[in-house]
Scaffold this active site. Structure first.
Site, PDB file in Angstrom:
ATOM      1  N   GLU A 188       0.589   9.171  -5.379  1.00 18.85           N
ATOM      2  CA  GLU A 188       1.961   8.737  -5.599  1.00 18.85           C
ATOM      3  C   GLU A 188       2.128   8.272  -7.040  1.00 18.85           C
ATOM      4  O   GLU A 188       1.327   7.486  -7.536  1.00 18.85           O
ATOM      5  CB  GLU A 188       2.296   7.609  -4.606  1.00 18.85           C
ATOM      6  CG  GLU A 188       2.400   8.139  -3.180  1.00 18.85           C
ATOM      7  CD  GLU A 188       2.025   7.123  -2.106  1.00 18.85           C
ATOM      8  OE1 GLU A 188       2.221   5.920  -2.333  1.00 18.85           O
ATOM      9  OE2 GLU A 188       1.532   7.557  -1.044  1.00 18.85           O
ATOM     10  N   GLU A 213       0.203   9.092   3.121  1.00 20.96           N
ATOM     11  CA  GLU A 213      -1.236   8.941   2.856  1.00 20.96           C
ATOM     12  C   GLU A 213      -2.106   9.792   3.775  1.00 20.96           C
ATOM     13  O   GLU A 213      -3.121  10.342   3.343  1.00 20.96           O
ATOM     14  CB  GLU A 213      -1.649   7.470   2.963  1.00 20.96           C
ATOM     15  CG  GLU A 213      -1.229   6.618   1.766  1.00 20.96           C
ATOM     16  CD  GLU A 213       0.232   6.208   1.806  1.00 20.96           C
ATOM     17  OE1 GLU A 213       0.899   6.462   2.826  1.00 20.96           O
ATOM     18  OE2 GLU A 213       0.714   5.635   0.808  1.00 20.96           O
ATOM     19  N   PHE A 221      -3.552   0.661   1.359  1.00 15.86           N
ATOM     20  CA  PHE A 221      -2.909   1.867   1.886  1.00 15.86           C
ATOM     21  C   PHE A 221      -3.910   2.830   2.522  1.00 15.86           C
ATOM     22  O   PHE A 221      -3.523   3.807   3.161  1.00 15.86           O
ATOM     23  CB  PHE A 221      -2.118   2.588   0.781  1.00 15.86           C
ATOM     24  CG  PHE A 221      -1.130   1.708   0.059  1.00 15.86           C
ATOM     25  CD1 PHE A 221      -0.652   0.531   0.636  1.00 15.86           C
ATOM     26  CD2 PHE A 221      -0.677   2.049  -1.215  1.00 15.86           C
ATOM     27  CE1 PHE A 221       0.251  -0.286  -0.039  1.00 15.86           C
ATOM     28  CE2 PHE A 221       0.226   1.236  -1.893  1.00 15.86           C
ATOM     29  CZ  PHE A 221       0.691   0.065  -1.306  1.00 15.86           C
ATOM     30  N   HIS A 225      -0.960  -6.387   0.287  1.00 13.46           N
ATOM     31  CA  HIS A 225      -1.390  -5.687  -0.928  1.00 13.46           C
ATOM     32  C   HIS A 225      -2.666  -6.272  -1.527  1.00 13.46           C
ATOM     33  O   HIS A 225      -2.978  -6.015  -2.674  1.00 13.46           O
ATOM     34  CB  HIS A 225      -0.280  -5.718  -1.986  1.00 13.46           C
ATOM     35  CG  HIS A 225       0.889  -4.849  -1.669  1.00 13.46           C
ATOM     36  ND1 HIS A 225       1.862  -5.204  -0.779  1.00 13.46           N
ATOM     37  CD2 HIS A 225       1.226  -3.609  -2.110  1.00 13.46           C
ATOM     38  CE1 HIS A 225       2.764  -4.238  -0.692  1.00 13.46           C
ATOM     39  NE2 HIS A 225       2.398  -3.251  -1.488  1.00 13.46           N
TER      40      HIS A 225
END
Ligand SMILES: Cc1ncc(C[n+]2csc(CCOP(=O)(O)OP(=O)(O)O)c2C)c(N)n1
Ligand SMILES: [Mg+2]
Lengths: 334, 343
Positions: B29, B67, B93, B136
């Site tokens: 990405e 993903e 992720f 995160h």
């Protein structure tokens, strides 16, 4: 019937050969499960031979497929020899995966089979990757993933369709809609028609209504493959078919989840009988020739079983090989 | 030689590999615009996405936020002729692609009896300690140490980052690269020529004779600082080891060091349970228990989620001070809590 005449006679006969191979191989595998020669279970493609062979034979040498738990038909459809496949089902050293895959994880790279998957839907993006490498390297090949109506409800399919469409990859999404995911009727868990989902990703969707007709399946997939080769991107092909046997061999489900009438209607549409009748009607082969073909394949299956039973078990050390490309440090696992 | 940041070294390794081998591609990405700073041409975070200019859109591709499909497609591409690098940006992720990483990347070669090889690199960055909150901040490399078939690198310096990543790209097996964001700006002299660092070879960053200190990823520079302080303040001589790759893991170098020092302190930013330090501690206990003169000490994040507030987060990770205290403790200069209570 112009389109059917387009195919060479030997191709038309080869379709019949591969369909019978799948049928007899799977019938034999079923017996071997019952007699305990094959550990665990297997999922047969009996009844779905046209869907498998029509699709595989629309590909060329160099193309790739990935598959699922209903796994034997796919490599056989691609032309894999039977011996190493049967030996793999039994877990012998001569198995196509050295006895480490088993029925659920057959792969035969020499024949374009990149691997079946025990995880429903999991092999779909692998085929997208094979399409990506074809496009990036400028190689003239396509990739096809087989998945069931059940797997069609896995999110990964839609990520994969979107990616393949956005990048115009030469990929064929081949949905084997046999109307059930194990005991669950597809219509009870599926919103809308699977084929219509193609439109949402800007790719053509084709439904083969008579998935018992090997030529219908072949035609749809050949067109999808041609589209991929032209650089026009992926296609979703939904093939309507039926499995004649239980989800897996030896499985007993007490609830009768399949309607008897429905079953009988489909059993009457045996893809091997249908193609046989067509070959005779079109003068491609005589009854005697087709009987001889069936005998020949019966012998081939017999030979693959003999090969299997005469093959040694793998050496215990084989369990510690093939994890990485470099040799595994045995001390690290002891 | 030139001075490079840790993140610049990652970019340099990717660029080197892209030039050397046409089969190397980068997908992820926002890689085209070089948003995360590893797909630019410069040695620092680049201003513009010049990998696109250099290598073209075929070899560096923005992906949809998918993903699972990205990782799966990279695996399939690796099995059929490419050598993809997948930039997954945040390590958190990776979970979206767990099935592909665990069931496909790690298992295919094995299940198919060696027919396939899967030369793919999955890069992800551990953004911990930066107040990014629980979604995160993950440092999930220990989960993947539990998956046979994957190789794992966790560089702690710019020069190691360049050499390990290059080796990863050249490897015929799937490699996961866990990069520590707190180290992104760390600078050092890095060899400009192409070099590769073999996997499974720990680096002894500082030699010593009293205490063995193992630092993983972002904890390594802290371990070095603690070792320096302990030498100055107490004359304790620490041997500081960076395993650099977690699979394969060079326990031999660590065991050998413990045989010399008799004391072991381990530090890592991951959660405590089943962490890399747990694996190392267990191996040392199995192989060098007789050489230990003090109990092994581990410094990790607790088995606790990561809170957002700066007032809450910082306390959770190993620090130079915590490592120093553990060194003093195993060296007998500081009593354990139990000892203090019973005294
Ligand atoms: C991720 C995952 N979920 C569930 C299963 C268990 N399972 C195996 S086959 C199957 C049904 C699959 O149905 P479908 O995709 O339609 O294929 P079919 O068996 O009909 O050919 C299920 C639920 C599995 N193997 N993997
Ligand atoms: Mg089904």
């Amino acid at each position: 019937m112009l389109r059917k005449a387009d195919l060479q006679n030997n191709t038309l006969l080869e379709m019949q050969r591969r369909m019978i191979r799948i049928r007899l191989f799977d019938e034999r595998a079923s017996k071997m499960v019952k007699r305990g020669y094959i550990p665990g279970t297997v999922h047969t493609s009996i009844g779905q031979e046209a869907q498998v062979v029509g699709a595989c034979m629309a590909l060329r040498k160099g193309d790739h497929i990935t598959g699922n738990h209903r796994s034997h038909g796919h490599p056989i459809g691609m032309g894999s020899p039977l011996g190493p496949l049967m030996a793999e089902l039994v877990g012998k050293a001569t198995g196509v995966c050295r006895g480490k895959g088993g029925s659920l994880h057959l792969a035969d790279y020499a024949h374009g089979s990149l691997g079946e998957s025990g995880i429903t839907g999991s092999s779909i993006p692998i085929a997208v990757g094979a399409g990506l490498s074809a496009q990036t390297l400028g190689e003239d090949r396509v990739a096809m993933c087989f998945f069931g109506d059940g797997a069609a409800n896995q999110g990964v399919l839609y990520e994969s369709m979107n990616l393949a469409s956005a990048w115009k990859l030469p990929v064929i999404f081949l949905c084997e809609n046999n109307h059930y995911a194990l005991s669950t009727p597809a219509h009870t868990v599926t919103g809308g028609r699977i084929v219509d989902r193609a439109a949402g990703f800007g790719m053509p969707g084709v439904r083969v209504e008579n998935g018992q007709d090997v030529l219908d399946v072949h035609e749809a997939v050949a067109e999808a493959a041609a589209r991929g080769r032209r650089g026009d991107g992926p296609t979703l092909v939904e093939v309507m078919t039926y499995r004649f046997r239980e989800h897996s061999e030896g499985l007993r489900i007490n609830v009768d989840y399949r309607d008897t009438n429905e079953r009988e209607t489909w059993l009457a549409r045996d893809p091997i009988q249908m193609h046989r009748a067509w070959l005779i009607a079109e003068g491609v082969a005589t009854e005697a020739e087709l009987d001889a073909l069936a005998d020949e394949i019966a012998q081939e299956v017999e030979d693959c079983v003999t090969f299997t039973m005469e093959s040694p078990d793998p050496e215990p050390k084989v369990a510690f090989e093939d994890l990485y490309t470099d040799p595994y440090d045995m001390e690290a696992v002891q | 030689m030139s001075v490079m940041t840790y993140i610049g070294a990652i970019g340099a390794a990717q660029q080197e590999a892209m030039i050397a081998d046409e089969r190397v591609i980068i997908i992820g990405e926002d890689v085209e615009a070089n948003v995360y700073g590893t797909t630019g041409g410069g040695k620092q975070r680049a201003e513009k996405g010049d990998f696109v200019e250099q290598f073209g859109h075929r070899r560096i591709r923005n992906t949809p936020i998918s993903e699972e499909a990205i990782v799966g497609a990279a695996i399939g591409a690796a099995m059929t002729g490419l050598r993809p690098i997948v930039d997954l940006s945040y390590s958190s992720f990776l979970y979206m692609a767990m099935d592909q990483l665990v069931n496909q990347a790690a298992k295919n070669r094995y299940m198919f009896g060696g027919q396939s090889s899967v030369p793919v690199v999955f890069r992800s960055a551990m953004f911990y300690g930066l107040n990014t909150g629980a979604h995160h901040s993950d440092r999930p490399y220990p989960m993947f140490m539990n998956v046979p078939g994957l190789k794992i690198i966790a560089p702690a310096s710019a020069s190691d980052a360049k050499g390990l990543l290059r080796q990863a790209i050249d490897s015929d097996d799937p490699v996961m690269s866990f990069e520590a964001v707190p180290l992104w700006g760390l600078k050092e002299e890095v060899d400009d020529t192409e070099y590769r660092i073999p996997f499974g070879k720990a680096r002894i960053r500082r030699e010593g004779s009293d205490v063995t200190v193992v630092g993983i990823s972002g904890s390594l520079p802290l371990a070095l600082k603690a070792a320096e302080a302990m030498a100055e303040e107490h004359g304790i001589s620490c041997e500081v080891i960076d395993p650099r790759t977690l699979v394969p893991l060079d326990t031999a170098t660590i065991v050998e060091s413990v045989r010399k020092t008799g004391r072991l302190v381990l530090a890592e930013p991951a959660h405590r349970a089943c962490g890399a330090t747990a694996e190392i501690a267990a191996t040392v206990a199995e192989e060098a228990q007789d050489a230990l003169r003090a109990p092994i000490r581990r410094l990790t994040a607790p088995n606790m989620q990561i809170p957002f507030s700066p007032a809450l987060e910082a306390q959770l990770y190993p620090t130079t001070e915590k490592i120093a205290a553990a060194i003093r403790q195993v060296a007998g200069l500081e009593k354990t809590a139990e000892e203090r209570i019973s005294a």
